[in-house]
Design a protein around this motif. Structure first.
Motif, PDB file in Angstrom:
ATOM      1  N   MET A 199       0.852  -1.197   0.000  1.00 19.10           N
ATOM      2  CA  MET A 199       0.000   0.000   0.000  1.00 19.10           C
ATOM      3  C   MET A 199       0.885   1.244   0.000  1.00 19.10           C
ATOM      4  SD  MET A 199      -3.020   1.387   0.167  1.00 19.10           S
ATOM      5  CE  MET A 199      -4.069   0.019   0.628  1.00 19.10           C
ATOM      6  N   THR A 200       0.644   2.173  -0.911  1.00 19.06           N
ATOM      7  CA  THR A 200       1.428   3.408  -0.979  1.00 19.06           C
ATOM      8  C   THR A 200       0.577   4.621  -0.617  1.00 19.06           C
ATOM      9  OG1 THR A 200       1.028   3.379  -3.368  1.00 19.06           O
ATOM     10  CG2 THR A 200       3.156   2.594  -2.600  1.00 19.06           C
ATOM     11  N   LEU A 201      -0.494   4.368   0.149  1.00 22.07           N
ATOM     12  CA  LEU A 201      -1.298   5.440   0.713  1.00 22.07           C
ATOM     13  C   LEU A 201      -1.523   5.075   2.170  1.00 22.07           C
ATOM     14  CD1 LEU A 201      -2.899   8.049  -0.120  1.00 22.07           C
ATOM     15  CD2 LEU A 201      -4.896   6.573  -0.349  1.00 22.07           C
ATOM     16  N   HIS A 202      -1.173   5.986   3.078  1.00 19.88           N
ATOM     17  CA  HIS A 202      -1.190   5.673   4.493  1.00 19.88           C
ATOM     18  C   HIS A 202      -2.026   6.683   5.260  1.00 19.88           C
ATOM     19  CE1 HIS A 202       2.261   3.164   3.441  1.00 19.88           C
ATOM     20  NE2 HIS A 202       2.857   4.230   2.954  1.00 19.88           N
ATOM     21  N   LEU A 203      -2.638   6.228   6.352  1.00 18.69           N
ATOM     22  CA  LEU A 203      -3.293   7.109   7.307  1.00 18.69           C
ATOM     23  C   LEU A 203      -2.448   7.122   8.566  1.00 18.69           C
ATOM     24  CD1 LEU A 203      -5.726   8.853   8.163  1.00 18.69           C
ATOM     25  CD2 LEU A 203      -6.807   6.752   9.000  1.00 18.69           C
ATOM     26  N   LEU A 204      -1.896   8.289   8.869  1.00 20.27           N
ATOM     27  CA  LEU A 204      -1.054   8.459  10.046  1.00 20.27           C
ATOM     28  C   LEU A 204      -1.783   9.350  11.048  1.00 20.27           C
ATOM     29  CD1 LEU A 204       2.276   9.257   8.147  1.00 20.27           C
ATOM     30  CD2 LEU A 204       1.369   7.010   8.778  1.00 20.27           C
ATOM     31  N   ARG A 205      -1.560   9.108  12.319  1.00 16.56           N
ATOM     32  CA  ARG A 205      -2.198   9.911  13.358  1.00 16.56           C
ATOM     33  C   ARG A 205      -1.149  10.549  14.242  1.00 16.56           C
ATOM     34  NH1 ARG A 205      -5.314   5.404  12.397  1.00 16.56           N
ATOM     35  NH2 ARG A 205      -7.586   5.685  12.280  1.00 16.56           N
ATOM     36  N   HIS A 206      -1.302  11.846  14.479  1.00 18.44           N
ATOM     37  CA  HIS A 206      -0.416  12.571  15.394  1.00 18.44           C
ATOM     38  C   HIS A 206      -1.287  13.509  16.212  1.00 18.44           C
ATOM     39  CE1 HIS A 206       3.224  14.371  16.970  1.00 18.44           C
ATOM     40  NE2 HIS A 206       2.765  15.567  16.657  1.00 18.44           N
TER      41      HIS A 206
ATOM     42  N   THR B  99      -3.033  12.364   9.021  1.00 17.88           N
ATOM     43  CA  THR B  99      -2.394  12.668   7.745  1.00 17.88           C
ATOM     44  C   THR B  99      -2.628  11.536   6.756  1.00 17.88           C
ATOM     45  OG1 THR B  99      -0.654  13.992   8.786  1.00 17.88           O
ATOM     46  CG2 THR B  99      -0.216  13.163   6.576  1.00 17.88           C
ATOM     47  N   LEU B 100      -3.193  11.884   5.618  1.00 18.60           N
ATOM     48  CA  LEU B 100      -3.283  10.960   4.487  1.00 18.60           C
ATOM     49  C   LEU B 100      -2.025  11.178   3.655  1.00 18.60           C
ATOM     50  CD1 LEU B 100      -7.020  11.561   3.590  1.00 18.60           C
ATOM     51  CD2 LEU B 100      -6.066   9.362   4.311  1.00 18.60           C
ATOM     52  N   LEU B 101      -1.122  10.220   3.690  1.00 15.92           N
ATOM     53  CA  LEU B 101       0.184  10.362   3.054  1.00 15.92           C
ATOM     54  C   LEU B 101       0.227   9.580   1.757  1.00 15.92           C
ATOM     55  CD1 LEU B 101       3.127  11.426   3.260  1.00 15.92           C
ATOM     56  CD2 LEU B 101       3.687   9.245   4.385  1.00 15.92           C
ATOM     57  N   ILE B 102       0.434  10.294   0.649  1.00 16.46           N
ATOM     58  CA  ILE B 102       0.629   9.663  -0.659  1.00 16.46           C
ATOM     59  C   ILE B 102       2.105   9.293  -0.735  1.00 16.46           C
ATOM     60  CG2 ILE B 102       0.357   9.927  -3.142  1.00 16.46           C
ATOM     61  CD1 ILE B 102      -1.490  12.364  -2.498  1.00 16.46           C
ATOM     62  N   ASP B 103       2.388   8.012  -0.761  1.00 17.37           N
ATOM     63  CA  ASP B 103       3.761   7.540  -0.589  1.00 17.37           C
ATOM     64  C   ASP B 103       4.218   6.757  -1.819  1.00 17.37           C
ATOM     65  OD1 ASP B 103       6.195   6.795   0.405  1.00 17.37           O
ATOM     66  OD2 ASP B 103       5.419   5.429   1.937  1.00 17.37           O
ATOM     67  N   ASN B 104       4.483   7.508  -2.883  1.00 15.79           N
ATOM     68  CA  ASN B 104       4.973   6.911  -4.123  1.00 15.79           C
ATOM     69  C   ASN B 104       5.997   7.867  -4.749  1.00 15.79           C
ATOM     70  OD1 ASN B 104       5.220   5.217  -6.338  1.00 15.79           O
ATOM     71  ND2 ASN B 104       3.318   5.894  -7.312  1.00 15.79           N
ATOM     72  N   PRO B 105       7.030   8.254  -3.967  1.00 11.46           N
ATOM     73  CA  PRO B 105       7.928   9.328  -4.417  1.00 11.46           C
ATOM     74  C   PRO B 105       8.699   9.009  -5.687  1.00 11.46           C
ATOM     75  CG  PRO B 105       8.802   8.238  -2.460  1.00 11.46           C
ATOM     76  CD  PRO B 105       7.399   7.743  -2.634  1.00 11.46           C
ATOM     77  N   ALA B 106       8.924   7.737  -5.969  1.00 11.41           N
ATOM     78  CA  ALA B 106       9.656   7.378  -7.189  1.00 11.41           C
ATOM     79  C   ALA B 106       8.896   7.810  -8.438  1.00 11.41           C
ATOM     80  CB  ALA B 106       9.919   5.876  -7.223  1.00 11.41           C
ATOM     81  N   ARG B 107       7.571   7.979  -8.331  1.00  8.87           N
ATOM     82  CA  ARG B 107       6.748   8.410  -9.460  1.00  8.87           C
ATOM     83  C   ARG B 107       6.063   9.742  -9.139  1.00  8.87           C
ATOM     84  NH1 ARG B 107       6.480   5.259 -13.464  1.00  8.87           N
ATOM     85  NH2 ARG B 107       4.564   6.215 -14.268  1.00  8.87           N
TER      86      ARG B 107
END
Length: 257
Positions: free
Chosen positions: A1-8, A13-21
């Motif tokens: 999965m390259t989309l994450h839900l992070l809590r602080h 935070t909905l993090l789009i995690d596909n930096p190579a593209r």
């Protein structure tokens, strides 16, 4: 999965995690987005949601590497378009405030997601382009409408016709983004801004979003449901706390969820 839900704390935070593209969104990511938004909405500890990209860019739009398969037939194209529409609409329909935190490239579907958020915070290296015409395509009605609301019909057409890159300073000037921060301060400044919203009255934040959405949708003057929404805030615990804090010259400690 390259989309994450992070809590602080109170910020998700909905993090789009596909930096190579450049954080391009694949079909699995579009499909996952509504469920992650729903998780943040259901969590009573979360007041505000941020949408951002991993690394130097926000989002390069839909992943073109998947286009051959995604748009191979009319049926496949319709299914792919529905998937993207439902993902973007999940951001727009979220009852909690959603803020796009944008660095670097924000292109195509990335702009559509940013426009579906309530506010757009951008770093001075952010740049925006709405590029469907380069592929012989156009923006959907919903995406076009949001762009027009943000920048006006004339500027929307210019962006859609020319598919040119709009730098951060121009984006702020024309209303595409609400706040602009220096690159070196962006992480801290956007985090502080989100924290300040999260410290506000949560029922009031949600009520503001409902009020604005109803007015944008054409609510009549003196709409009874909006008057009731306005009046309801005076009977909440947060109003009593806000008043007491103001009189005592101290920060309010809102507790309503």
């Amino acid at each position: 999965m390259t989309l994450h839900l992070l809590r602080h704390g109170a910020v998700a935070t909905l993090l789009i995690d596909n930096p190579a593209r450049r954080n391009a969104m694949g079909r699995a990511m579009w499909a996952a987005l509504p469920g992650l938004v729903a998780q943040a909405v259901a969590d009573p500890d979360i007041a505000v949601i941020a949408l951002t990209g991993q690394g130097a860019h926000f989002c390069g739009g839909a992943d073109i590497a998947e286009f051959e398969e995604s748009y191979a037939t009319a049926e496949a194209a319709s299914a792919s378009n529905t998937l993207i529409h439902e993902a973007v609409q999940a951001l727009a329909d979220c009852p909690k405030p959603v803020l796009a935190c944008i660095r670097g490239a924000c292109v195509g579907g990335g702009v559509a997601m940013a426009l579906a958020c309530d506010l757009r915070l951008a770093a001075e290296d952010a740049r925006f382009a709405v590029t469907p015409v380069r592929l012989g395509l156009i923006y959907s009605q919903a995406d076009t409408q949001r762009l027009m609301r943000a920048v006006g019909a004339g500027r929307a057409k210019e962006m859609l016709f020319a598919a040119r890159m709009v730098e951060a300073a121009e984006a702020a000037r024309i209303g595409l983004v609400e706040r602009l921060f220096p690159v070196e301060d962006f992480a801290a400044a956007s985090e502080a801004y989100l924290a300040s919203l999260a410290a506000s009255s949560r029922p009031a934040l949600r009520a503001v979003k409902r009020m604005v959405a109803a007015i944008e949708a054409g609510a009549p003057p003196a709409a009874s449901e909006l008057h009731a929404l306005f009046e309801a805030q005076f009977h909440g615990a947060d109003f009593a706390e806000g008043t007491a804090a103001f009189l005592a010259k101290r920060p309010a400690r809102f507790t309503a969820r």
